[in-house]
Motif scaffolding. Structure first.
Motif, PDB file in Angstrom:
ATOM      1  N   ALA A   1      29.824  42.696  36.718  1.00 35.92           N
ATOM      2  CA  ALA A   1      31.157  42.901  36.157  1.00 35.92           C
ATOM      3  C   ALA A   1      32.069  43.397  37.259  1.00 35.92           C
ATOM      4  O   ALA A   1      31.612  43.783  38.335  1.00 35.92           O
ATOM      5  N   ILE A   2      33.370  43.409  36.996  1.00 35.05           N
ATOM      6  CA  ILE A   2      34.325  43.760  38.031  1.00 35.05           C
ATOM      7  C   ILE A   2      34.380  45.260  38.270  1.00 35.05           C
ATOM      8  O   ILE A   2      34.447  45.712  39.416  1.00 35.05           O
ATOM      9  N   GLY A   3      34.340  46.069  37.224  1.00 34.78           N
ATOM     10  CA  GLY A   3      34.309  47.511  37.441  1.00 34.78           C
ATOM     11  C   GLY A   3      34.884  48.330  36.315  1.00 34.78           C
ATOM     12  O   GLY A   3      34.261  49.285  35.846  1.00 34.78           O
ATOM     13  N   SER A   4      36.091  48.005  35.844  1.00 35.03           N
ATOM     14  CA  SER A   4      36.712  48.831  34.806  1.00 35.03           C
ATOM     15  C   SER A   4      36.097  48.532  33.443  1.00 35.03           C
ATOM     16  O   SER A   4      35.753  47.401  33.124  1.00 35.03           O
ATOM     17  N   MET A   5      35.968  49.601  32.651  1.00 37.66           N
ATOM     18  CA  MET A   5      35.341  49.516  31.333  1.00 37.66           C
ATOM     19  C   MET A   5      36.178  50.307  30.329  1.00 37.66           C
ATOM     20  O   MET A   5      36.951  51.188  30.699  1.00 37.66           O
ATOM     21  N   PRO A   6      36.017  50.017  29.034  1.00 40.02           N
ATOM     22  CA  PRO A   6      36.796  50.741  28.024  1.00 40.02           C
ATOM     23  C   PRO A   6      36.236  52.134  27.754  1.00 40.02           C
ATOM     24  O   PRO A   6      35.089  52.434  28.077  1.00 40.02           O
ATOM     25  N   GLY A   7      37.075  52.966  27.140  1.00 37.91           N
ATOM     26  CA  GLY A   7      36.612  54.263  26.682  1.00 37.91           C
ATOM     27  C   GLY A   7      36.769  55.366  27.706  1.00 37.91           C
ATOM     28  O   GLY A   7      37.273  55.171  28.815  1.00 37.91           O
ATOM     29  N   THR A   8      36.297  56.564  27.323  1.00 33.97           N
ATOM     30  CA  THR A   8      36.414  57.752  28.160  1.00 33.97           C
ATOM     31  C   THR A   8      35.089  58.470  28.380  1.00 33.97           C
ATOM     32  O   THR A   8      35.034  59.463  29.104  1.00 33.97           O
TER      33      THR A   8
ATOM     34  N   CYS B   1      41.894  38.812  41.352  1.00 32.55           N
ATOM     35  CA  CYS B   1      42.016  38.062  40.102  1.00 32.55           C
ATOM     36  C   CYS B   1      43.455  37.625  39.865  1.00 32.55           C
ATOM     37  O   CYS B   1      43.831  37.309  38.737  1.00 32.55           O
ATOM     38  N   ALA B   2      44.258  37.595  40.933  1.00 30.20           N
ATOM     39  CA  ALA B   2      45.649  37.145  40.822  1.00 30.20           C
ATOM     40  C   ALA B   2      45.754  35.679  41.232  1.00 30.20           C
ATOM     41  O   ALA B   2      44.920  35.172  41.982  1.00 30.20           O
ATOM     42  N   PRO B   3      46.774  34.981  40.754  1.00 29.12           N
ATOM     43  CA  PRO B   3      46.991  33.602  41.216  1.00 29.12           C
ATOM     44  C   PRO B   3      47.292  33.578  42.709  1.00 29.12           C
ATOM     45  O   PRO B   3      47.803  34.542  43.279  1.00 29.12           O
TER      46      PRO B   3
ATOM     47  N   PRO C   1      36.535  34.738  30.410  1.00 29.03           N
ATOM     48  CA  PRO C   1      37.752  35.474  30.042  1.00 29.03           C
ATOM     49  C   PRO C   1      37.401  36.766  29.326  1.00 29.03           C
ATOM     50  O   PRO C   1      36.422  36.834  28.579  1.00 29.03           O
ATOM     51  N   ALA C   2      38.204  37.789  29.577  1.00 25.52           N
ATOM     52  CA  ALA C   2      37.942  39.090  28.958  1.00 25.52           C
ATOM     53  C   ALA C   2      38.407  39.161  27.510  1.00 25.52           C
ATOM     54  O   ALA C   2      38.189  40.169  26.838  1.00 25.52           O
TER      55      ALA C   2
ATOM     56  N   CYS D   1      38.148  39.403  35.036  1.00 28.25           N
ATOM     57  CA  CYS D   1      38.770  40.601  35.591  1.00 28.25           C
ATOM     58  C   CYS D   1      38.161  41.820  34.911  1.00 28.25           C
ATOM     59  O   CYS D   1      37.122  41.719  34.257  1.00 28.25           O
ATOM     60  N   GLY D   2      38.797  42.971  35.057  1.00 21.57           N
ATOM     61  CA  GLY D   2      38.269  44.183  34.467  1.00 21.57           C
ATOM     62  C   GLY D   2      38.304  44.155  32.950  1.00 21.57           C
ATOM     63  O   GLY D   2      39.001  43.338  32.331  1.00 21.57           O
TER      64      GLY D   2
END
Length: 336
Positions: A9-16, A216-218, A264-265, A302-303
């Motif tokens: 995975a790219i790195g960022s994840m949901p939650g705290t 992950c940008a054009p 896709p996320a 992406c994240g």
């Protein structure tokens, strides 16, 4: 690292809840997958990619202003909070990955995105000052080397993979970033300067299994990145134009890995063949082999910070299935 298709995975994840998230990553990725140190930006300023990286700069202070992160004489409250977040993350990593042996990915903002996102004391982006940009890159390198040494101490069996996040790189090259006033544009950075800067950064990091640049940008500058030796490439494959795939093929044939952001996320892909089949068709069209395909790492585009925990688990499940299917397809491709 194995030559079988892998997933990550790219790195960022949901939650705290970092403890729960690190354990989820260990459970879902231990095996064929490549686990990673998650980022949880929902915790607030300093838990995001830019804040985490800015707070690790060696010898440079930063503080969070209403306009964003800015260089200062000493670290401010938000920078100290970012450092505390990272210490907590590493403590949880050490506990969850006790005894772990295998690949482990960590992510940092790349120097060009960081220079585009952090401001000088007077308010303009660091990117506008070539000397300050060089100093920031060198400071970032020192800070990351120190962080990697900590990870090695905490998880001694890990084969570290270092990901540089560069979503702003196309805008840096195109001169598309607004000035502080908003009335102008920051001058584009010459490609040779970017290549030299990235090459120096990659060369400054030792004792890692791989380094990968994620964008992950054009407009990912594939020909430019091929000139940076020792750097794998992670991209959102939906943004790679047909004419760019030949350049991607050259990069893969040079012995570097493609981290294919093919999922896709948004949860729109639910079957593994929706991921593997388009990639195999593209592989055939550019003349790559099954052996080349087996080196690919599948990832989300992406994240995942904006997804729900349930959606993330479903995505990782289909990602693992797609990696397995990709291995089967690579055998077919080798025999064709």
């Amino acid at each position: 690292m194995t030559n079988s298709p892998a997933f990550s995975a790219i790195g960022s994840m949901p939650g705290t809840d970092v403890r729960e998230t690190v354990r989820v990553v260990r459970d879902l990725f231990d095996g064929n997958g490549i686990p990673f140190l998650p980022e949880l930006p929902a915790r607030g300023p300093g838990a995001d990619m830019i804040g985490r990286s800015a707070a690790r700069l060696a010898g440079l202070g930063v503080d969070l202003q209403p306009s964003g992160w800015r260089l200062t004489d000493a670290n401010g409250l938000d920078a100290r909070r970012a450092q505390a977040f990272l210490r907590e993350d590493l403590d949880e990593l050490a506990e969850a990955f006790d005894g772990y042996e295998g690949p482990l990915k960590v992510q940092w903002s790349g120097p060009w995105t960081l220079a585009a996102s952090v401001s000088l004391p007077r308010g303009e982006r660091v990117l506008t000052d070539r000397g300050a940009t060089r100093d920031l890159r060198e400071s970032l390198s020192e800070g990351v080397r120190s962080a990697l040494a900590t990870v090695r101490r905490l998880v001694p069996g890990a084969q570290l993979i270092l990901q540089w996040d560069e979503p702003s790189l196309p805008a840096v090259l195109a001169g598309a970033l607004p000035t502080a006033s908003g009335y102008g544009r920051v001058r584009p950075v010459d490609q040779s300067v970017v290549v030299d800067g990235l090459s120096a950064l990659v060369a400054s990091i030792e004792d890692v299994a791989a380094q990968v640049l994620h964008c992950c940008a054009p407009g990912v500058p594939v020909p430019l990145l091929r000139r940076v030796h020792g750097l794998d490439l992670a991209v959102d494959t939906s943004l790679v134009k047909p004419r760019q795939w030949d350049g991607v093929a050259e990069l893969v044939e040079s012995g570097r890995r493609l981290w294919a952001g093919a999922v896709p996320a948004d949860g729109s892909v639910t079957r593994p063949e929706q991921i593997s089949d388009p990639l195999v068709r593209t592989w055939r069209s550019v003349g790559l082999t099954g052996a080349d395909l087996r080196t690919t790492v599948l990832t989300p585009a992406c994240g995942l910070a904006g997804s729900s925990p349930e959606a993330v688990r479903a995505l990782f499940k289909v990602l693992a299935q797609a990696a397995e299917r990709l291995g089967e397809e690579s055998e077919s491709l080798s025999g064709s």
